[in-house]
Write a protein that holds these residues in place. Structure first.
Motif, mmCIF file in Angstrom:
data_model
loop_
_atom_site.group_PDB
_atom_site.id
_atom_site.type_symbol
_atom_site.label_atom_id
_atom_site.label_comp_id
_atom_site.label_asym_id
_atom_site.label_seq_id
_atom_site.Cartn_x
_atom_site.Cartn_y
_atom_site.Cartn_z
ATOM 1 N N GLU A 169 0.829 -1.211 0.000
ATOM 2 C CA GLU A 169 0.000 0.000 0.000
ATOM 3 C C GLU A 169 0.860 1.255 0.000
ATOM 4 O OE1 GLU A 169 -3.630 -2.120 2.542
ATOM 5 O OE2 GLU A 169 -2.134 -0.859 3.537
ATOM 6 N N ARG A 213 -8.196 -2.624 -7.389
ATOM 7 C CA ARG A 213 -9.352 -1.999 -6.736
ATOM 8 C C ARG A 213 -9.442 -2.418 -5.270
ATOM 9 N NH1 ARG A 213 -11.957 -2.542 -11.968
ATOM 10 N NH2 ARG A 213 -12.559 -4.704 -11.476
ATOM 11 N N GLY A 214 -9.151 -3.691 -4.997
ATOM 12 C CA GLY A 214 -9.184 -4.171 -3.618
ATOM 13 C C GLY A 214 -8.150 -3.474 -2.741
ATOM 14 N N LYS A 225 -9.175 0.154 -2.111
ATOM 15 C CA LYS A 225 -10.279 0.193 -1.145
ATOM 16 C C LYS A 225 -9.742 0.102 0.281
ATOM 17 C CE LYS A 225 -14.636 -2.091 0.076
ATOM 18 N NZ LYS A 225 -15.580 -3.182 -0.277
ATOM 19 N N ARG A 226 -8.775 -0.785 0.514
ATOM 20 C CA ARG A 226 -8.198 -0.916 1.854
ATOM 21 C C ARG A 226 -7.404 0.336 2.239
ATOM 22 N NH1 ARG A 226 -7.414 -6.188 -0.189
ATOM 23 N NH2 ARG A 226 -5.236 -5.768 -0.716
ATOM 24 N N ARG A 277 -7.963 3.455 1.154
ATOM 25 C CA ARG A 277 -8.916 4.522 1.459
ATOM 26 C C ARG A 277 -9.469 4.367 2.879
ATOM 27 N NH1 ARG A 277 -11.902 4.333 -4.088
ATOM 28 N NH2 ARG A 277 -11.098 6.171 -5.187
ATOM 29 N N LYS A 278 -9.782 3.140 3.253
ATOM 30 C CA LYS A 278 -10.345 2.880 4.571
ATOM 31 C C LYS A 278 -9.373 3.323 5.666
ATOM 32 C CE LYS A 278 -12.389 -0.790 7.414
ATOM 33 N NZ LYS A 278 -12.769 -2.226 7.463
ATOM 34 N N ASN A 324 -10.819 7.960 -8.831
ATOM 35 C CA ASN A 324 -10.874 6.829 -9.757
ATOM 36 C C ASN A 324 -11.457 7.277 -11.082
ATOM 37 O OD1 ASN A 324 -13.035 4.116 -10.413
ATOM 38 N ND2 ASN A 324 -10.827 4.038 -10.692
ATOM 39 N N TYR A 357 -6.238 5.348 -11.299
ATOM 40 C CA TYR A 357 -6.396 6.220 -10.141
ATOM 41 C C TYR A 357 -5.385 7.366 -10.209
ATOM 42 C CZ TYR A 357 -9.143 2.385 -8.144
ATOM 43 O OH TYR A 357 -10.093 1.416 -7.930
#
Length: 264
Positions: A184, A227-228, A231-232, A234-235, A249, A255
Motif C-alpha cells: 500500500e 481496486r481491492g 479500497k483498503r 482509502r479505509k 478513480n 487512479y
C-alpha cells in the motif's frame, strides 16, 4: 514587535551567565507564532548564554537565513501558520540547510515525536519541561560532535497533508501514521509522486509486483486486485481523517492522487 522582525538578544542585555561560565555564545534561530511565548523564550535563553534570533513563521525564518545564516541550531514550533514546523523542516533540508533542528512544542504525542525524528530532527521537547531543561538539552546537542548532532537526512515526499518517508516506508496523514502495508505504501508513493496525473491499473499493478506480472482471473484480473488494494488504503486514510478524498478513480483507466500540489 512586528511579526517578521528579527530579535537578537545579544545586544539587549549583558550576558552575565555566559561571562561567569566562560562559555562561547550559541546562536539559536527560534520560530514561534505566539509573540508572548517567543519573547519569553528569547529572554530566558539569553539568561542561559544563548543569542536568540526570533521569527514568527517560515517566511521570516527564510529571510533571516538569507541575511545571516550563522545560526548554530534551529528551534521550531510544530503548529506554525501557513507552513507547519514539520513541513518547514522538510523544505529546509531540500534547500540544503543542514543545521540541527529541535522541536519545541506543546505536543507530547508519540506520533509527532516519531515523525520529527524520522524527518531529521535531533530532539523533540515539550514546552511544559521549561527553559532550564531546554537550555541543557540545547547545550548538550551543540557540544556533541557534528556527526552526532546532525543525523542522516530523510528524503521525504510531501504532498499536502501527506508525508511519505521512504527510509522506513511509512505514510503519515495529518502527522498520524496511516498504517499502510509495504504494498500500500508503494502505491501511495506512486500516486503522490505523480499528483494530479492518472496512473493506469497496469502501472499501479506493476508497482505492486513487477512490470508485466500476470495475476488475477483473466487478462484484466489485475484490475480487481488493484481496486481491492485501493479500497483498503482509502479505509485506512478515512480512519485518520473522515474527510479524506484524495484518491480519485477514472473508471476503466486507473487512479490518481487528486491533490495536484507538487510533491517534493
Amino acid at each position: 514587535m512586528d511579526k517578521n522582525e528579527v530579535r537578537d538578544t545579544k545586544s539587549q542585555r549583558p550576558n552575565q551567565h555566559t561571562a561567569d561560565m566562560g562559555r562561547d555564545l550559541f546562536r539559536v534561530f527560534h520560530v514561534e507564532d505566539d509573540p508572548s511565548y517567543r519573547e519569553a523564550i528569547a529572554d530566558q535563553l539569553s539568561d542561559h548564554g544563548f543569542v536568540v534570533h526570533s521569527f514568527a513563521d517560515a517566511m521570516s525564518l527564510a529571510d533571516g537565513l538569507a541575511l545571516s545564516g550563522d545560526a548554530d541550531i534551529i528551534l521550531l514550533d510544530w503548529d506554525l501558520p501557513g507552513v507547519s514546523g514539520i513541513e518547514l523542516l522538510v523544505v529546509l533540508r531540500q534547500c540544503g540547510v543542514n543545521l540541527p533542528v529541535v522541536f519545541l512544542t506543546g505536543y507530547g504525542f508519540t506520533p509527532q515525536e516519531n515523525l520529527a525524528f524520522e524527518t531529521g530532527a535531533v530532539d523533540f521537547i515539550d514546552k511544559a519541561r521549561g527553559v532550564e531543561i531546554l537550555a541543557r538539552r540545547l547545550r548538550r546537542l551543540l557540544r556533541a560532535p557534528k556527526s552526532e548532532a546532525v543525523p542522516s537526512l530523510a528524503s521525504l515526499v510531501v504532498c499536502g497533508k501527506l508525508v511519505l518517508n521512504p527510509n522506513v516506508s511509512r505514510a503519515y496523514w495529518n502527522d498520524v501514521d496511516v498504517g499502510l502495508t509495504l504494498v500500500e505504501y508503494n502505491i501511495a508513493h506512486l500516486l503522490a509522486s505523480n499528483a494530479g496525473r492518472w496512473m493506469t491499473y497496469r502501472a499501479i499493478y506493476d508497482r505492486v509486483h513487477y512490470e508485466g506480472f500476470i495475476g488475477g482471473g483473466g487478462a484484466d484480473g489485475y484490475r480487481t486486485n488493484v481496486r481491492g488494494i485501493i479500497k483498503r488504503m482509502r479505509k485506512k486514510f478515512l480512519q485518520c481523517d473522515e474527510t479524506f478524498a484524495e484518491i480519485d478513480n477514472f473508471v476503466g483507466l486507473g487512479y490518481r492522487w487528486a491533490n495536484a500540489k507538487a510533491a517534493g
